[in-house]
Design a protein around this motif. Structure first.
Motif, PDB file in Angstrom:
ATOM      1  N   ASN A 162      -2.539   5.245  -5.999  1.00 51.20           N
ATOM      2  CA  ASN A 162      -2.317   6.600  -5.447  1.00 51.20           C
ATOM      3  C   ASN A 162      -0.984   6.758  -4.734  1.00 51.20           C
ATOM      4  N   SER A 166      -0.475  12.818  -6.165  1.00 50.68           N
ATOM      5  CA  SER A 166      -0.394  14.112  -6.868  1.00 50.68           C
ATOM      6  C   SER A 166       0.973  14.783  -6.690  1.00 50.68           C
ATOM      7  N   ASP A 206      -2.265   8.404 -10.755  1.00 55.82           N
ATOM      8  CA  ASP A 206      -1.699   8.963  -9.519  1.00 55.82           C
ATOM      9  C   ASP A 206      -0.653   8.026  -8.910  1.00 55.82           C
TER      10      ASP A 206
END
Length: 214
Positions: A162, A166, A206
């Protein structure tokens, strides 16, 4: 957020290794019964984790953030036959769910679950690790790095999930309640500049960073 066109994403998955049957079941049950199923590593990233683990051939793996156990099972595929995987999570409600799938795999006897705060648990693990996967609370990524770097063998690998968040890591202004984005920006900076590791950030899902200890 898709970093590549969905059609290309589908092509990539189609031309990568198939998702093992047990992980298909785990994937389905997670989506049916567990909150926030997008936290699951999923088919493609799972095969990436499996491949990296097989290339490393680790004797000791540390996972920070178990969720429903999908990534742990992927990483376990590369474990040395006498190796161990230690996975840490703070959600006690998922303990039995994880254990059910661990025990259905051939790696169940090698996977050790820990419940609680990883920053408290890791110092109590008197082990040196060959592979570490960080996929937990983003605010503590830098703290996790600092606490595990001396427990990582030379040549050992840290995988961090991650790290693109995003695309929010490109933001220059943050909501005052958003603690994760600035924490990940700082973490990415640390990995780039820390001379104890060499790092490459891959735009997989991500964002997945591979850092190798020098």
């Amino acid at each position: 957020m898709h970093f590549i066109p969905e059609e290309i994403d589908e092509y990539v998955i189609k031309h990568s290794e198939d998702e093992p049957e047990l992980l298909q079941q785990l994937n389905r049950e997670t989506h049916q019964k567990i909150l926030q199923p997008r936290m699951l590593s999923g088919h493609f990233q799972g095969r990436v984790l499996s491949m990296i683990s097989k290339l490393v051939g680790p004797k000791q793996i540390l996972e920070i953030g178990t969720y429903t156990g999908y990534s742990a099972l992927c990483l376990a595929e590369g474990l040395d036959p006498k190796g161990e995987l230690h996975t840490i999570d703070s959600n006690e409600e998922l303990f039995e769910f994880q254990r059910k799938y661990f025990d259905q795999s051939k790696y169940g006897h090698q996977i050790i679950q820990h419940m609680g705060d990883a920053l408290d648990i890791i110092p109590q693990l008197h082990l040196k690790f060959d592979l570490v996967f960080i996929d937990a609370d983003k605010e503590n990524y830098s703290n996790y790095f600092n606490i595990i770097i001396d427990k990582l063998n030379t040549g050992g690998i840290i995988l961090s999930d991650n790290v693109l968040w995003s695309g929010k890591v490109l933001d220059t202004k943050f909501n005052k309640d958003d603690l994760a984005t600035p924490a990940l920006i700082e973490y990415n900076r640390i990995l780039k500049n820390d001379k104890r590791v060499e790092t490459v950030l891959l735009p997989i899902r991500d964002g997945l960073t591979i850092s190798r200890k020098l």
